[in-house]
Motif scaffolding. Structure first.
Motif, short mmCIF file in Angstrom:
data_model
loop_
_atom_site.label_atom_id
_atom_site.label_comp_id
_atom_site.label_asym_id
_atom_site.label_seq_id
_atom_site.Cartn_x
_atom_site.Cartn_y
_atom_site.Cartn_z
N THR A 1 -20.80 0.65 -2.87
CA THR A 1 -19.98 1.63 -2.38
C THR A 1 -20.90 3.22 -2.92
N LEU A 2 -20.74 3.91 -2.23
CA LEU A 2 -21.38 5.39 -2.52
C LEU A 2 -20.44 6.32 -2.62
N ASP A 3 -19.22 5.95 -2.69
CA ASP A 3 -18.09 6.85 -2.71
C ASP A 3 -17.50 6.98 -4.05
N MET A 4 -17.89 6.04 -5.09
CA MET A 4 -17.29 6.02 -6.43
C MET A 4 -18.31 6.91 -7.39
N SER A 5 -17.62 7.43 -8.37
CA SER A 5 -18.41 8.47 -8.99
C SER A 5 -19.41 7.51 -10.14
N GLU A 6 -20.46 8.12 -10.51
CA GLU A 6 -21.33 7.56 -11.28
C GLU A 6 -20.52 7.18 -12.66
N SER A 7 -19.82 7.75 -13.05
CA SER A 7 -19.08 7.61 -14.47
C SER A 7 -18.09 6.46 -14.56
N THR B 1 0.82 -1.26 0.09
CA THR B 1 0.06 0.14 0.05
C THR B 1 0.90 1.10 0.08
N TYR B 2 1.85 1.26 -0.95
CA TYR B 2 2.52 2.46 -1.13
C TYR B 2 1.79 3.71 -1.77
N ASP B 3 0.68 3.48 -2.42
CA ASP B 3 -0.06 4.16 -3.11
C ASP B 3 -1.42 4.39 -2.37
N PRO B 4 -1.60 5.59 -1.65
CA PRO B 4 -2.69 5.70 -0.65
C PRO B 4 -4.16 5.49 -1.34
N ARG B 5 -4.19 5.49 -2.49
CA ARG B 5 -5.34 5.32 -3.35
C ARG B 5 -5.78 3.91 -3.27
N LEU B 6 -5.01 3.07 -2.79
CA LEU B 6 -5.52 1.60 -2.76
C LEU B 6 -6.29 1.34 -1.71
N GLN B 7 -6.35 2.55 -0.75
CA GLN B 7 -7.24 2.39 0.49
C GLN B 7 -8.62 2.96 0.06
N THR B 8 -8.82 3.44 -1.05
CA THR B 8 -10.14 3.96 -1.42
C THR B 8 -11.04 3.04 -2.23
N PRO B 9 -12.31 3.14 -2.34
CA PRO B 9 -13.10 2.34 -2.99
C PRO B 9 -12.62 2.12 -4.59
N LEU B 10 -12.16 3.13 -5.18
CA LEU B 10 -11.96 3.27 -6.43
C LEU B 10 -10.42 2.24 -6.76
N GLY B 11 -9.73 2.60 -5.68
CA GLY B 11 -8.74 1.84 -5.85
C GLY B 11 -8.49 0.25 -5.37
N GLN B 12 -9.46 0.08 -4.56
CA GLN B 12 -9.92 -1.33 -4.04
C GLN B 12 -10.33 -1.86 -5.37
N ALA B 13 -11.56 -1.26 -6.15
CA ALA B 13 -12.30 -1.78 -7.35
C ALA B 13 -11.25 -2.05 -8.40
N LEU B 14 -10.15 -1.28 -8.50
CA LEU B 14 -9.37 -1.29 -9.58
C LEU B 14 -8.42 -2.63 -9.26
N LEU B 15 -8.21 -2.77 -8.10
CA LEU B 15 -7.16 -4.13 -7.78
C LEU B 15 -8.00 -5.00 -8.15
N GLN B 16 -9.35 -5.24 -7.69
CA GLN B 16 -10.22 -6.65 -8.08
C GLN B 16 -10.20 -6.72 -9.33
N THR C 1 -18.50 -6.76 -8.87
CA THR C 1 -19.97 -6.38 -8.99
C THR C 1 -20.48 -5.81 -7.78
N GLN C 2 -20.30 -6.63 -6.67
CA GLN C 2 -20.73 -6.36 -5.52
C GLN C 2 -19.99 -4.96 -4.54
N MET C 3 -18.76 -5.06 -5.05
CA MET C 3 -17.87 -3.76 -4.61
C MET C 3 -18.69 -2.51 -5.14
N ILE C 4 -18.78 -2.45 -6.51
CA ILE C 4 -19.25 -1.30 -7.19
C ILE C 4 -20.63 -1.03 -6.71
N SER C 5 -21.49 -1.97 -6.63
CA SER C 5 -22.87 -1.60 -6.18
C SER C 5 -23.02 -1.35 -4.97
#
Length: 338
Positions: A317-323, A273-288, A311-315
């Motif tokens: 979370t409320l912190d990810m942008s709609e796009s 986790t050198y990249d703090p973005r990996l702790q965000t919902p988007l970062g976790q989704a990109l890893l998945q 699919t569950q991760m995306i649906s």
């Protein structure tokens, strides 16, 4: 006789106490015994900081010339220390230098926290190789760190031949240029440099969308292969690559980076986790998503676990942008349809 009379007067003055001590010393001066007068003043503590004025000390220093160079130097040192104790550091240092007390003069600046002056004086009078110079660099660096002047502090640590401290200071600065400089310093110490610093540089470049720069840091170390996979995933996610054929595009990009086949378990074990973005919902989704792409690359299309998790991760979370959520859904659907 007259001399007996003077001797009697001096004895009387010596026995009478501090109020007449200056008079007693003056009688010694009249006799031409400058050394005796200075000894009298010193023994009576008349030259102590709390008992003497600057004018007193200047007078005694001027008179001490008559007693010879060694006595004069001693008085210059006494006056210098008195000036320093009163906060007149520069003038005090000048007196110590006149007394040929260079180390004491450097120490006065050091005690006062005037490290720039201390360093300059030490290098001029003691030489660059003196251990005091190295110590002053460290003291100065610590002082600069407290003032958050990390750039100058880094230079001091390097001058003191403490590259690891320089690296730690640059990391505290916390910007991309600091991480790059820290990594270059680590490369001077060990072949290939510190891979954790390379990861920091790569993650910062990746966050800015500087894909080639990021990959150049990751590819220097086998430990960071997982980050190249994550980079390829995010690069394709951010680009205009259509959802249809998206997986093929990402997998082909791995070949561009000459990445060897990596299994999903190995990927999970080597993602730090050198990249703090990996702790965000988007970062976790990109890893998945990167894990799912690895499964596809391995031909494990029958196992829907990673796709279901994504699919569950995306649906959920409320912190990810709609796009971003829509982009994830399109990519997952394209793989399902294929």
């Amino acid at each position: 006789s007259a001399i007996d009379t003077v001797d009697t007067a001096i004895s009387a003055l010596n026995e009478s106490g501090s109020n007449t001590m200056d008079s007693g010393a003056m009688l010694e001066i009249w006799r031409g015994n400058i050394g005796a007068a200075l000894n009298l003043a010193t023994s009576s503590r008349a030259l102590d900081d709390q008992n003497s004025t600057s004018r007193d000390l200047s007078t005694w220093t001027a008179l001490s010339v008559l007693a010879g160079r060694d006595v004069w130097k001693s008085m210059m040192e006494v006056q210098g220390q008195a000036l320093i104790s009163r906060g007149d550091i520069h003038n005090g240092v000048l007196h110590l230098l006149a007394a040929e007390q260079a180390e004491a003069a450097v120490g006065a600046y050091r005690e006062a926290g005037m490290f720039h002056e201390a360093l300059t004086l030490a290098k001029l009078r003691l030489g660059d190789e003196d251990k005091i110079v190295m110590e002053l660099y460290v003291d100065y660096a610590a002082s600069l760190e407290k003032k958050r002047d990390f750039t100058t502090a880094t230079k001091c640590y390097l001058a003191a031949e403490l590259p690891q401290k320089a690296v730690q200071t640059l990391i505290r600065r916390g910007d991309l240029d600091a991480f790059k400089e820290a990594y270059e310093i680590s490369c001077l110490r060990t072949e290939g440099g510190d891979y954790s610093l390379a990861a920091l540089c790569g993650c910062q470049c990746q966050a800015l969308g500087e894909w080639d720069a990021a990959s150049s840091y990751y590819l220097r170390h086998d430990e960071l292969v997982a980050y190249v996979i994550f980079l390829s995933t995010e690069e394709a996610f951010r680009s205009e690559v259509p959802a249809t054929g998206w997986y093929e595009h990402v997998i082909s990009s791995w070949k561009r980076y000459s990445i060897k086949q990596v299994t999903v378990p190995a990927f999970r074990e080597t993602v730090w986790t050198y990249d703090p973005r990996l702790q965000t919902p988007l970062g976790q989704a990109l890893l998945q998503l990167a894990e799912h792409t690895l499964s596809v690359a391995a031909g494990d299309v029958g196992n829907d676990e990673s796709r279901h998790t994504l699919t569950q991760m995306i649906s959920g979370t409320l912190d990810m942008s709609e796009s971003d959520a829509r982009r994830f859904a399109e990519i997952i659907e394209s793989q399902t349809a294929s």
